[in-house]
Motif scaffolding. Structure first.
Motif, PDB file in Angstrom:
ATOM      1  N   ILE A 189       9.217 121.833  -6.014  1.00 22.16           N
ATOM      2  CA  ILE A 189      10.308 120.841  -6.057  1.00 22.16           C
ATOM      3  C   ILE A 189       9.934 119.687  -6.985  1.00 22.16           C
ATOM      4  O   ILE A 189      10.744 119.202  -7.777  1.00 22.16           O
ATOM      5  N   SER A 245      11.364 102.122  -3.178  1.00 24.05           N
ATOM      6  CA  SER A 245      12.432 101.114  -3.164  1.00 24.05           C
ATOM      7  C   SER A 245      12.407 100.247  -4.418  1.00 24.05           C
ATOM      8  O   SER A 245      13.449  99.764  -4.838  1.00 24.05           O
ATOM      9  N   CYS A 320      13.050 123.243   4.393  1.00 23.99           N
ATOM     10  CA  CYS A 320      14.377 122.695   4.679  1.00 23.99           C
ATOM     11  C   CYS A 320      15.321 123.810   5.087  1.00 23.99           C
ATOM     12  O   CYS A 320      16.257 123.607   5.849  1.00 23.99           O
TER      13      CYS A 320
HETATM   14  P1  NAD Z   1      10.960 111.973   3.397  1.00 22.34           P
HETATM   15  O1  NAD Z   1      12.404 111.638   3.299  1.00 22.34           O
HETATM   16  O2  NAD Z   1      10.149 111.288   4.426  1.00 22.34           O
HETATM   17  O3  NAD Z   1      10.231 111.659   2.005  1.00 22.34           O
HETATM   18  C1  NAD Z   1      10.672 112.210   0.785  1.00 22.34           C
HETATM   19  C2  NAD Z   1      10.256 111.286  -0.344  1.00 22.34           C
HETATM   20  O4  NAD Z   1      10.954 110.044  -0.212  1.00 22.34           O
HETATM   21  C3  NAD Z   1       8.770 110.946  -0.344  1.00 22.34           C
HETATM   22  O5  NAD Z   1       8.293 110.930  -1.670  1.00 22.34           O
HETATM   23  C4  NAD Z   1       8.746 109.550   0.255  1.00 22.34           C
HETATM   24  O6  NAD Z   1       7.644 108.789  -0.143  1.00 22.34           O
HETATM   25  C5  NAD Z   1      10.031 108.979  -0.329  1.00 22.34           C
HETATM   26  N1  NAD Z   1      10.547 107.810   0.389  1.00 22.34           N
HETATM   27  C6  NAD Z   1      10.357 107.469   1.694  1.00 22.34           C
HETATM   28  N2  NAD Z   1      10.984 106.299   1.962  1.00 22.34           N
HETATM   29  C7  NAD Z   1      11.599 105.911   0.815  1.00 22.34           C
HETATM   30  C8  NAD Z   1      12.410 104.796   0.447  1.00 22.34           C
HETATM   31  N3  NAD Z   1      12.729 103.839   1.309  1.00 22.34           N
HETATM   32  N4  NAD Z   1      12.885 104.726  -0.811  1.00 22.34           N
HETATM   33  C9  NAD Z   1      12.591 105.701  -1.724  1.00 22.34           C
HETATM   34  N5  NAD Z   1      11.809 106.761  -1.438  1.00 22.34           N
HETATM   35  C10 NAD Z   1      11.326 106.869  -0.188  1.00 22.34           C
HETATM   36  O7  NAD Z   1      10.863 113.557   3.528  1.00 22.34           O
HETATM   37  P2  NAD Z   1       9.551 114.442   3.710  1.00 22.34           P
HETATM   38  O8  NAD Z   1       9.043 114.249   5.089  1.00 22.34           O
HETATM   39  O9  NAD Z   1       8.628 114.221   2.564  1.00 22.34           O
HETATM   40  O10 NAD Z   1      10.141 115.913   3.546  1.00 22.34           O
HETATM   41  C11 NAD Z   1      10.731 116.641   4.579  1.00 22.34           C
HETATM   42  C12 NAD Z   1      12.248 116.547   4.500  1.00 22.34           C
HETATM   43  O11 NAD Z   1      12.681 117.024   3.240  1.00 22.34           O
HETATM   44  C13 NAD Z   1      12.940 117.406   5.533  1.00 22.34           C
HETATM   45  O12 NAD Z   1      14.020 116.699   6.068  1.00 22.34           O
HETATM   46  C14 NAD Z   1      13.444 118.597   4.708  1.00 22.34           C
HETATM   47  O13 NAD Z   1      14.555 119.247   5.272  1.00 22.34           O
HETATM   48  C15 NAD Z   1      13.762 117.942   3.409  1.00 22.34           C
HETATM   49  N6  NAD Z   1      13.760 118.907   2.303  1.00 22.34           N
HETATM   50  C16 NAD Z   1      14.950 119.280   1.749  1.00 22.34           C
HETATM   51  C17 NAD Z   1      14.992 120.227   0.728  1.00 22.34           C
HETATM   52  C18 NAD Z   1      16.294 120.691   0.100  1.00 22.34           C
HETATM   53  O14 NAD Z   1      16.252 121.309  -0.956  1.00 22.34           O
HETATM   54  N7  NAD Z   1      17.437 120.433   0.702  1.00 22.34           N
HETATM   55  C19 NAD Z   1      13.792 120.780   0.275  1.00 22.34           C
HETATM   56  C20 NAD Z   1      12.599 120.372   0.857  1.00 22.34           C
HETATM   57  C21 NAD Z   1      12.592 119.427   1.867  1.00 22.34           C
END
Ligand code: NAD
Length: 518
Positions: A189, A245, A320
């Motif tokens: 990804i 952010s 996911c």
């Molecule tokens: P997460 O939302 O906690 O984090 C994802 C990313 O967002 C990380 O890099 C994190 O540092 C960043 N992030 C966190 N807070 C933020 C903010 N306030 N502003 C900007 N960026 C911020 O998710 P995770 O725990 O890393 O991953 C698991 C999740 O991802 C599950 O919900 C899963 O379903 C989803 N996912 C979706 C897909 C898809 O294609 N639909 C694929 C893989 C994972």
């Protein structure tokens, strides 16, 4: 089921021992590497001990893999300056040149498969089979998007028009894209987002997940080796609320490509909307799901259980696309559950580097605590149907959760996605199918869905009514392949892009119509 041997999603025996032995031998040479990395920005970053984070291994927390220095808010802002300055030059770079970098990058990742797999395993807790698939997918993204960029972006599209007028559409970049990725596909990804944004003419500031910064760093080193200019793609490791952010509130960010939880996507969406004097941004969001599978009484129970085990527990349920709720028709529920119990008894949970392991660790202690809390709530209500067992000798130093099946009354009793090896099971009676579909649709998620039935018209009817991005009939519901099963959801599951599909690159592009009076 699992004692029959390792099988891929189509049931083909991978015969991993002989086929991948050279890769496994090479992995051994990377097992003890210790890393010490910093952000990879357009400018050099000085060492700062206060921002240096220790990285440990999910299956053995006593092992330190190295250190990563997180990006400061000031460096993040300077990185956006550099990306913004580089944009006009990069956008003018011929598509052929940009596509060629992607292909060289894909080739480099392929030759470094063993090293990247080792990092995926040691830092992300991935099984060897998952690691192979992960690197394969990243390489596929590079080659597929390079091909799509050449086809769609290299030349203007000719339009019809009246005599004396020449009309064309030209595609270009939007500006600076912030690519924010999750830990569960730390190569595929992470790469897919970056290369899609860059090949379409955008410059990129990429923030990998906190948990998988080391592998992201190695990947960006390879990207630079492939010829990607250092101001075109920059790596900003750091924690989400700080670095993420800074990026989402910067008015020069023209687009965010985000994959992660629905909650974080909503935070980013609000942050983008709150910017003053900023152009309207693009948000490409791929988020979580409450994915279901409906099984009717005509389905083959053995096949159902095979697909359920893969869909719910492969990658420790940290996909996911993973199955969260199994809806079995009442008449066959007892048989399916009996087989499922047998299959779950056979799952080996432990060190992901062992070929005999079926389920590795969950990503960290916070994840484990949340999953165990959920399981305990159901245990207190006597709702545990089946549970695999943990061997303490294999699991005592890591963050492991034993796969479990929990009885629920319906999917609407679940509040949110549980991102781990937890399967919920509900039953339905003949005549209730429309109600079940309405309940699933009513939740507003829409990522993956499966139906198992030998009644073709039933299966197609269900597949037609369900509102999701990816629907699978009579197979597992995970492992979408680039260019074969374009992947992405709708509603709470995302803004609907289809990664690995023919329209994905257009999400990163501006379209300019040019009319010439001839
Ligand atoms: P997460 O939302 O906690 O984090 C994802 C990313 O967002 C990380 O890099 C994190 O540092 C960043 N992030 C966190 N807070 C933020 C903010 N306030 N502003 C900007 N960026 C911020 O998710 P995770 O725990 O890393 O991953 C698991 C999740 O991802 C599950 O919900 C899963 O379903 C989803 N996912 C979706 C897909 C898809 O294609 N639909 C694929 C893989 C994972």
């Amino acid at each position: 089921i699992y004692s029959e041997g390792r099988r891929n999603s189509r049931g083909i025996n991978l015969n991993i021992n002989s086929q991948y032995q050279p890769l496994i031998d090479e992995m051994a040479t990377h097992m003890d590497t210790v890393y010490d990395v910093r952000p990879l920005l357009a400018f050099d970053v000085a060492a700062d001990a206060e921002r240096r984070q220790t990285v440990t291994c999910p299956f053995d927390r006593r092992v330190t893999l190295g250190h990563v220095q997180w990006t400061s808010a000031e460096e993040a802002s300077r990185a956006v300056d550099a990306a913004w300055a580089a944009f006009p030059r990069w956008e003018q770079t011929p598509v052929e040149e940009r596509a060629a970098i992607l292909e060289r990058f894909g080739d480099l990742m392929e030759t470094h498969t063993a090293e990247l797999m080792t990092l995926c395993s040691r830092e992300g807790g991935k099984l060897l089979t998952d690691g192979i698939a992960e690197i394969r997918e990243a390489v596929d993204f590079c080659r597929y998007y390079a091909k799509r960029a050449r086809a769609d972006f290299a030349l203007p599209t000719e339009l019809q028009g009246p005599t004396g007028e020449h009309n064309q559409i030209l595609l270009g970049g939007k500006g600076v894209f912030a690519c924010i990725s999750p830990w569960n596909f730390p190569v595929a990804i992470f790469c897919g987002q970056m290369v899609a944004a860059a090949v379409t003419g955008n410059t990129v500031v990429a923030k990998p997940a906190e948990q998988t910064s080391l592998v992201a760093h190695r990947v960006v080193e390879l990207l630079r080796e492939a010829g990607m200019p250092r101001d075109v793609v920059q790596l900003l490791p750091g924690d989400g609320p700080t670095v993420g952010s800074v990026l989402s509130s910067d008015p020069r960010i023209t687009g965010v490509c985000f994959t992660g939880s629905t909650q974080t996507a909503q935070i980013i969406n609000r942050s983008l909307a709150a910017r003053e004097n900023a152009p309207l941004p693009s948000l490409i969001a791929e988020t979580g799901g409450l994915n279901a599978m409906i099984v009717d009484s005509t389905a083959l129970p053995e096949q159902v259980v095979n697909d359920v085990v893969q869909s719910a527990f492969q990658s420790a349920g940290q996909r996911c696309s993973a199955l969260r709720v199994l809806y079995v028709q009442e008449d066959v529920a007892e048989r399916v559950i009996e087989l499922l119990k047998g299959a779950m008894d056979e799952l080996n949970i432990g060190d992901p580097r062992n070929l005999g392991t079926d389920v590795g660790p969950v990503i960290d202690e916070e994840a484990r605590a949340g999953l165990l809390k959920h399981i305990e709530t159901y245990r207190e209500q006597g709702r545990v149907i089946a549970e695999s067992s943990l061997d303490p000798r294999q699991t005592e130093h890591g963050t492991f959760v034993a796969p479990v099946a929990l009885r629920i009354d319906g999917i609407d009793s679940l509040e949110s996605e549980q991102f781990g090896p937890i399967l919920h099971i509900a039953t339905w009676k003949g005549g209730e199918i429309d109600k079940v579909i309405d309940t699933i649709n009513g939740l507003g998620y829409g990522l993956t869905f499966g139906v198992h039935s030998r009644n073709e018209s039933f299966a197609y009817k269900v597949a037609q009514k369900i509102r999701v991005g990816n629907v699978y009939i009579n197979r597992n519901i995970i492992g979408a392949v680039v260019g074969v099963q374009p992947f992405g959801g709708q509603g709470f599951s995302g803004t609907g892009p289809k990664a690995g599909g023919p329209h994905y690159l257009h999400r990163f592009a501006t379209e300019k119509t040019r009319t010439v009076n001839t």
